[in-house]
Design an enzyme around this catalytic site. Sequence first.
Site, PDB file in Angstrom:
ATOM      1  N   GLY A  99       0.801  -1.224   0.000  1.00  0.00           N
ATOM      2  CA  GLY A  99       0.000   0.000   0.000  1.00  0.00           C
ATOM      3  C   GLY A  99       0.831   1.269   0.000  1.00  0.00           C
ATOM      4  N   ASP A 148      -1.647   7.477  -7.224  1.00  0.00           N
ATOM      5  CA  ASP A 148      -0.327   6.994  -6.787  1.00  0.00           C
ATOM      6  C   ASP A 148       0.791   7.618  -7.624  1.00  0.00           C
ATOM      7  OD1 ASP A 148      -1.819   5.419  -5.140  1.00  0.00           O
ATOM      8  OD2 ASP A 148      -0.848   3.526  -5.653  1.00  0.00           O
TER       9      ASP A 148
HETATM   10  C1  MEV Z   1      -4.080   2.588  -4.070  1.00  0.00           C
HETATM   11  O1  MEV Z   1      -2.980   3.294  -3.511  1.00  0.00           O
HETATM   12  C2  MEV Z   1      -5.281   3.473  -4.065  1.00  0.00           C
HETATM   13  C3  MEV Z   1      -6.537   2.842  -4.671  1.00  0.00           C
HETATM   14  O2  MEV Z   1      -7.569   3.826  -4.548  1.00  0.00           O
HETATM   15  C4  MEV Z   1      -6.341   2.470  -6.116  1.00  0.00           C
HETATM   16  C5  MEV Z   1      -6.192   3.673  -7.041  1.00  0.00           C
HETATM   17  O3  MEV Z   1      -6.563   4.787  -6.663  1.00  0.00           O
HETATM   18  O4  MEV Z   1      -5.721   3.463  -8.165  1.00  0.00           O
HETATM   19  C6  MEV Z   1      -6.978   1.614  -3.900  1.00  0.00           C
END
Ligand code: MEV
Length: 316
Positions: A99, A148
């Site tokens: 994450g 991201d």
């Molecule tokens: C991942 O860091 C964040 C999510 O919202 C996926 C995205 O925004 O592409 C889960």
Amino acid sequence: MIHASAPGKIILFGEHAVVYGRPAIAAPVSQVRATATVTPAETGVRLIAPDLNTAQWLHEADPNDALAAALHHIRAATGIEQLPPMTITVTSQIPVASGLGSGAAITAATARAVVEFLGRTDLLTPAWVSALTYEVEKIHHGTPSGIDNTVVAYEMPVYFMRQQPHNRIEPFAVAHPLRLLVADTGVRSHTRDVVLDVRRQWEAESARFEAIFTGCGQIAETARRAIEQGHIAEVGRLMQENHDLLVEMTVSSVELDALVQAAVSAGALGAKLSGAGRGGNMIALVTEDMETAVRQALLTNGAQTVLTTIIAHNAV
Ligand code: MEV
């Protein structure tokens, strides 16, 4: 020899909902980084990733391999038919599938180093690095929102909304620094799988999921104002509310919930999972006074690592 790097990231508010056009807030974690080094070589393009125990020639690599894909995109974007011989070595302090945006950081660092090696420093803007990283993220994430690659390439806290024709990317003021503990459950979880599962649930129960996403978006809006005005206690409360909605989306886990609970019981102002969920990292908002107690509680309740990151003033 050319070196370039890119940071890890945390999502403060709005993960998953951001894929569906709701606003979200993310920040870089500058003390954990991916680094790419490019050296001239005699022949061929060699891709080396010691952390992954891999060394391969670009022309033999699976085109879906993240590093190979990054190189193909760079080649296309620069219009260079044949890349000059070089060795690209990529290392990362960012745990994969946790994450913290390790994939995006590796691509961004590689893009920067290779483009500089090619003498195309004109391309070294955050916008270009972000766009290239997004193309590679699509291979791995299916439907990434773009948050991201944005936060990793711009390396500043951002308010982000996915929209056409251009995403909304806004820096915002941080009136009072936010001190966050970032704790790793040690459980690896792939963003693509979790994002896909949320999509399946949204397709099956669209009204309920739309309402959850809207709730997350409203929390992100309110949180932005609270951060701009320095209302730290409110930021903490909103993190808690956001975590509850992520639980409703079924993207939390026993390990994440245990760490969130432990942080809050030890006095944290708020805590939530960060990123795709079902493993990976959570974040807890603390003051300097309570930091040691909350860190200890996290370690006692299963955190594999805990690092501190401070989100301070933003250039606005
Ligand atoms: C991942 O860091 C964040 C999510 O919202 C996926 C995205 O925004 O592409 C889960």
